[in-house]
Design a protein around this motif. Structure first.
Motif, PDB file in Angstrom:
ATOM      1  N   ALA B  78       0.844  -1.204   0.000  1.00 59.67           N
ATOM      2  CA  ALA B  78       0.000   0.000   0.000  1.00 59.67           C
ATOM      3  C   ALA B  78       0.872   1.244   0.000  1.00 59.67           C
ATOM      4  CB  ALA B  78      -0.930  -0.022   1.211  1.00 59.67           C
ATOM      5  N   ALA B  79       1.966   1.204   0.780  1.00 63.52           N
ATOM      6  CA  ALA B  79       2.848   2.380   0.862  1.00 63.52           C
ATOM      7  C   ALA B  79       3.429   2.722  -0.510  1.00 63.52           C
ATOM      8  CB  ALA B  79       3.967   2.132   1.867  1.00 63.52           C
ATOM      9  N   PHE B  80       3.846   1.691  -1.244  1.00 63.24           N
ATOM     10  CA  PHE B  80       4.431   1.956  -2.562  1.00 63.24           C
ATOM     11  C   PHE B  80       3.365   2.469  -3.536  1.00 63.24           C
ATOM     12  CE2 PHE B  80       8.109  -0.641  -1.197  1.00 63.24           C
ATOM     13  CZ  PHE B  80       9.090   0.271  -1.540  1.00 63.24           C
ATOM     14  N   TYR B  81       2.087   2.258  -3.192  1.00 61.46           N
ATOM     15  CA  TYR B  81       1.028   2.846  -4.013  1.00 61.46           C
ATOM     16  C   TYR B  81       0.771   4.301  -3.621  1.00 61.46           C
ATOM     17  CZ  TYR B  81      -3.548   4.062  -5.779  1.00 61.46           C
ATOM     18  OH  TYR B  81      -4.569   4.739  -6.390  1.00 61.46           O
ATOM     19  N   TYR B  82       0.636   4.556  -2.282  1.00 57.84           N
ATOM     20  CA  TYR B  82       0.231   5.923  -1.909  1.00 57.84           C
ATOM     21  C   TYR B  82       1.389   6.920  -1.845  1.00 57.84           C
ATOM     22  CZ  TYR B  82       1.165   4.534   3.042  1.00 57.84           C
ATOM     23  OH  TYR B  82       1.720   4.084   4.199  1.00 57.84           O
ATOM     24  N   PHE B  83       2.623   6.450  -1.766  1.00 61.14           N
ATOM     25  CA  PHE B  83       3.740   7.416  -1.753  1.00 61.14           C
ATOM     26  C   PHE B  83       3.740   8.294  -3.011  1.00 61.14           C
ATOM     27  CE2 PHE B  83       7.117   7.754   1.462  1.00 61.14           C
ATOM     28  CZ  PHE B  83       6.496   7.040   2.477  1.00 61.14           C
ATOM     29  N   PRO B  84       3.745   7.700  -4.218  1.00 68.65           N
ATOM     30  CA  PRO B  84       3.727   8.568  -5.405  1.00 68.65           C
ATOM     31  C   PRO B  84       2.478   9.453  -5.451  1.00 68.65           C
ATOM     32  CG  PRO B  84       4.245   6.306  -6.005  1.00 68.65           C
ATOM     33  CD  PRO B  84       3.820   6.290  -4.579  1.00 68.65           C
ATOM     34  N   ARG B  85       1.331   8.906  -5.015  1.00 68.12           N
ATOM     35  CA  ARG B  85       0.079   9.665  -5.099  1.00 68.12           C
ATOM     36  C   ARG B  85       0.101  10.867  -4.154  1.00 68.12           C
ATOM     37  NH1 ARG B  85      -3.777   8.140  -8.859  1.00 68.12           N
ATOM     38  NH2 ARG B  85      -2.507   6.639  -9.965  1.00 68.12           N
ATOM     39  N   LEU B  86       0.515  10.625  -2.907  1.00 68.45           N
ATOM     40  CA  LEU B  86       0.490  11.706  -1.922  1.00 68.45           C
ATOM     41  C   LEU B  86       1.587  12.733  -2.163  1.00 68.45           C
ATOM     42  CD1 LEU B  86      -0.261   9.651   1.330  1.00 68.45           C
ATOM     43  CD2 LEU B  86      -1.800  11.218   0.157  1.00 68.45           C
ATOM     44  N   LEU B  87       2.666  12.280  -2.815  1.00 70.84           N
ATOM     45  CA  LEU B  87       3.789  13.205  -3.060  1.00 70.84           C
ATOM     46  C   LEU B  87       3.736  13.791  -4.470  1.00 70.84           C
ATOM     47  CD1 LEU B  87       6.543  11.021  -1.348  1.00 70.84           C
ATOM     48  CD2 LEU B  87       5.526  13.101  -0.442  1.00 70.84           C
ATOM     49  N   ARG B  88       2.749  13.347  -5.258  1.00 66.87           N
ATOM     50  CA  ARG B  88       2.542  13.819  -6.632  1.00 66.87           C
ATOM     51  C   ARG B  88       3.802  13.670  -7.483  1.00 66.87           C
ATOM     52  NH1 ARG B  88      -2.331  17.001  -6.304  1.00 66.87           N
ATOM     53  NH2 ARG B  88      -2.676  17.553  -4.146  1.00 66.87           N
ATOM     54  N   THR B  89       4.396  12.524  -7.433  1.00 72.54           N
ATOM     55  CA  THR B  89       5.571  12.247  -8.243  1.00 72.54           C
ATOM     56  C   THR B  89       5.621  10.746  -8.514  1.00 72.54           C
ATOM     57  OG1 THR B  89       7.969  12.485  -8.360  1.00 72.54           O
ATOM     58  CG2 THR B  89       7.076  11.947  -6.218  1.00 72.54           C
ATOM     59  N   GLU B  90       6.467  10.327  -9.430  1.00 74.12           N
ATOM     60  CA  GLU B  90       6.637   8.887  -9.638  1.00 74.12           C
ATOM     61  C   GLU B  90       7.506   8.315  -8.518  1.00 74.12           C
ATOM     62  OE1 GLU B  90       5.216   7.067 -11.875  1.00 74.12           O
ATOM     63  OE2 GLU B  90       4.357   8.637 -13.122  1.00 74.12           O
ATOM     64  N   LEU B  91       7.394   7.010  -8.296  1.00 74.04           N
ATOM     65  CA  LEU B  91       8.302   6.357  -7.349  1.00 74.04           C
ATOM     66  C   LEU B  91       9.728   6.534  -7.874  1.00 74.04           C
ATOM     67  CD1 LEU B  91       8.282   4.533  -4.770  1.00 74.04           C
ATOM     68  CD2 LEU B  91       8.470   2.586  -6.311  1.00 74.04           C
ATOM     69  N   PHE B  92      10.680   6.762  -6.979  1.00 73.32           N
ATOM     70  CA  PHE B  92      12.054   7.027  -7.408  1.00 73.32           C
ATOM     71  C   PHE B  92      12.548   5.965  -8.380  1.00 73.32           C
ATOM     72  CE2 PHE B  92      16.609   6.107  -6.590  1.00 73.32           C
ATOM     73  CZ  PHE B  92      17.141   7.222  -7.223  1.00 73.32           C
ATOM     74  N   SER B  93      12.373   4.679  -8.010  1.00 70.87           N
ATOM     75  CA  SER B  93      12.806   3.620  -8.929  1.00 70.87           C
ATOM     76  C   SER B  93      11.925   2.389  -8.777  1.00 70.87           C
ATOM     77  CB  SER B  93      14.267   3.242  -8.656  1.00 70.87           C
ATOM     78  OG  SER B  93      14.590   2.077  -9.386  1.00 70.87           O
ATOM     79  N   GLN B  94      11.164   2.081  -9.829  1.00 76.92           N
ATOM     80  CA  GLN B  94      10.359   0.853  -9.818  1.00 76.92           C
ATOM     81  C   GLN B  94      11.257  -0.371  -9.866  1.00 76.92           C
ATOM     82  OE1 GLN B  94       7.233   0.444  -9.255  1.00 76.92           O
ATOM     83  NE2 GLN B  94       6.248   2.403  -9.685  1.00 76.92           N
TER      84      GLN B  94
END
Lengths: 87, 457
Positions: B78-94
């Motif tokens: 869940a964290a790896f889903y909401y981190f990009p959403r809440l921070l309005r950016t892509e995950l640093f590295s998939q």
């Protein structure tokens, strides 16, 4: 000698917490709290409203009953333990 | 901050998918191991000739599989889903995220197999052999790096409380794990005497207090406002809850050692802070329950939110229990018996595990772009787990009471055994429900991720 590790850990934890707290303070993390409340909603604009159903209400009552049973058990044990202790 | 930024974030999230699958798989594996353990409690010679799954080994295998295989990866998905959403950016590295999920699985498997073939450090929650300890620390370091770099490149200036909780959880646990596992002593993984008990329980309770709890709350703070389409009741209050949790929860481990000759001041701190846990707990619950007030219908319509909301109820329950159990008079009856086992199950499965399952079901339609394979199966799993865990609470509380009372009165242990056996049979039956629920969940997750023929959302 074990305590140098404890002291090092505590010192590190303390320093990290203080540094992060002051970073947050100076970075404005405690400002604009009204907008912060809406951040999750703005991150997910596709969730649609739902209609409440009768089954959902029954489910809620069942869930609440289960919780009451568990809570009552816990309270009973605590009271029992305290009564035992007083004796 | 414009909404276009959020809309442009890729919904394809292989890291979240990998951790989702990890969690579902290890939930099934961990409950199976738990069932073997429950079998031994009914019949001590149950599978006794197979040394690799003897009770002394299968219990730590079960515990480590639950903690590091099921619950933590579930909350991380869940964290790896909401981190990009809440921070309005892509995950640093998939790629790094997927690699960390694969390495995570290798680590948990190595730990479970290690314990199975007899490599254990023999300390509760810290049984994993030294080499696996190092691998666990690497796992956390990979996750920490990925999320800190994501925070660094964020386009949302304010960090929502879920970000605070999860970041603190993984950063603190990566350090606490080293201390608790006495990682600088590879040969034993332990200190000598009483200091070892103190450091072990400091770590042991912080696996719950500084890993599962903050990550579970982070999921609840994210899922419940969205499911009910209500803004959070108060973000200021949530930050107050976060900082008070960090201050208070770190000191309570010694409440497991009240009947042990550790320094009295340390016991006093642990008791005071255990009771003071009421503050961060009630802050969280007031905040979340006021957020969803009057919208229970919305929660019950969303299977993910339903799991998460149920988790908050168990969070309330387990913490009230915890505060009371820290009182010395109560503990004379409740400690060193099945009451604590019940408490641990309510906390790790009832709160953190159920919240992790909620997180998985909440993100699955959003990361696959299709509805859940079967909402019905998810509902069945919900009720199986709920009945199982509520039953656990009842049965283990009762057994704990019998055992604690007998011990308090100076009775010989074996006299209590015939009395508690029926409860162990009940316990195994309830465990079967949870295990069936876990396998249903695994099937549903696999179908939703890879073989879902449903129309796109």
């Amino acid at each position: 000698m074990y305590y140098p590790y404890f002291i090092a850990y505590m010192a590190a934890g303390f320093v990290i917490s203080i540094v992060v707290f002051f970073w947050a303070l100076n970075n404005g993390q405690f400002k604009d709290q009204q907008r912060a409340r809406y951040i999750p909603l703005e991150s997910d604009l596709n969730t649609k409203p739902v209609k409440a159903s009768r089954f959902a209400r029954i489910e809620t009552i069942a869930l609440f009953s289960l919780v009451c049973i568990v809570l009552a058990t816990s309270v009973a044990v605590v009271v029992f333990a305290l009564v035992k202790a007083v004796r | 901050m414009s909404n276009e930024v959020t809309e442009s974030i890729s919904s394809d999230n292989p890291t979240a998918k990998a951790f989702t699958l990890t969690s579902a798989f290890w939930f099934a594996a961990a409950t199976s191991l738990g069932m073997i353990g429950a079998g031994y409690l009914i019949a001590p010679d149950f599978m006794a000739n197979i040394e690799y799954i003897h009770f002394g080994r299968v219990r730590p295998m079960h515990i480590n599989a639950v903690l590091f295989g099921f619950v933590t990866p579930g909350l991380l998905a869940a964290a790896f889903y909401y981190f990009p959403r809440l921070l309005r950016t892509e995950l640093f590295s998939q790629k790094l995220g997927v690699f960390s999920a694969i390495f995570w699985n290798i680590t948990v498997a190595a730990g479970i197999i290690g314990i199975s073939i007899g490599h254990t450090q023999g300390r509760e929650y810290a049984e994993l052999p030294w080499i696996v300890d190092i691998m666990v620390v690497i796992c956390f370091a990979l996750v920490v790096f990925n999320i800190l770099m994501t925070i660094r490149q964020r386009k949302e200036s304010i960090l929502f409380v879920s970000i605070w909780y999860t970041t603190a959880a993984v950063v603190l646990t990566s350090i606490t794990y080293c201390l608790g596992n006495v990682i600088w002593k590879p040969d034993t993984g332990a200190l000598l005497g009483i200091p070892d008990a103190i450091v072990l329980w400091f770590y042991g309770h912080n696996i719950f207090g500084l890993l599962l709890t903050p990550m579970g709350l982070a999921v609840a703070y994210y899922v419940l406002p969205i499911a009910t389409r209500s803004p959070l009741y108060s973000h200021t209050l949530s930050l107050l809850g976060f900082w008070s949790l960090i201050i208070v929860y770190t000191h309570i481990g010694t409440h497991h050692l009240l009947q042990v000759p550790v320094p009295t001041w340390l016991k006093t701190i642990s008791i005071v802070d255990s009771v003071a846990m009421v503050i961060p707990v009630m802050i969280v619950l007031i905040n979340l329950w006021y957020t969803v007030k009057g919208k229970l219908g919305d929660i019950h319509a969303d299977i993910g939110a339903k799991f998460v909301f149920t988790g908050t109820i168990y969070y309330f329950f387990v913490n009230i229990q915890g505060s009371m159990m820290a009182l010395p008079h109560v503990q004379r009856i409740t400690h060193f018996n099945n009451w604590v086992v019940g408490h641990a199950h309510i906390g790790v499965l009832g709160f953190a595990g159920v919240t992790a399952l909620g997180g998985l079901y909440f993100i699955l339609p959003r990361i696959t772009g299709k509805p859940l394979y079967s909402k019905f199966l998810a509902d069945v799993q919900y009720w199986l787990v709920l009945i199982g865990i509520t039953g656990f609470a009842l049965v283990l509380t009762t057994v704990g009471l019998i055992q604690g009372n007998a011990w308090y009165n100076g009775e010989t242990l074996y006299r209590t055994l015939p009395e508690i056996q029926p409860y162990y049979i009940l316990r195994a039956s309830l465990g079967t429900l949870i295990m069936i629920g876990a396998y249903i969940g695994l099937y549903n997750v696999i179908r939703s991720l890879y073989f879902n023929r449903g129309a796109s959302i």
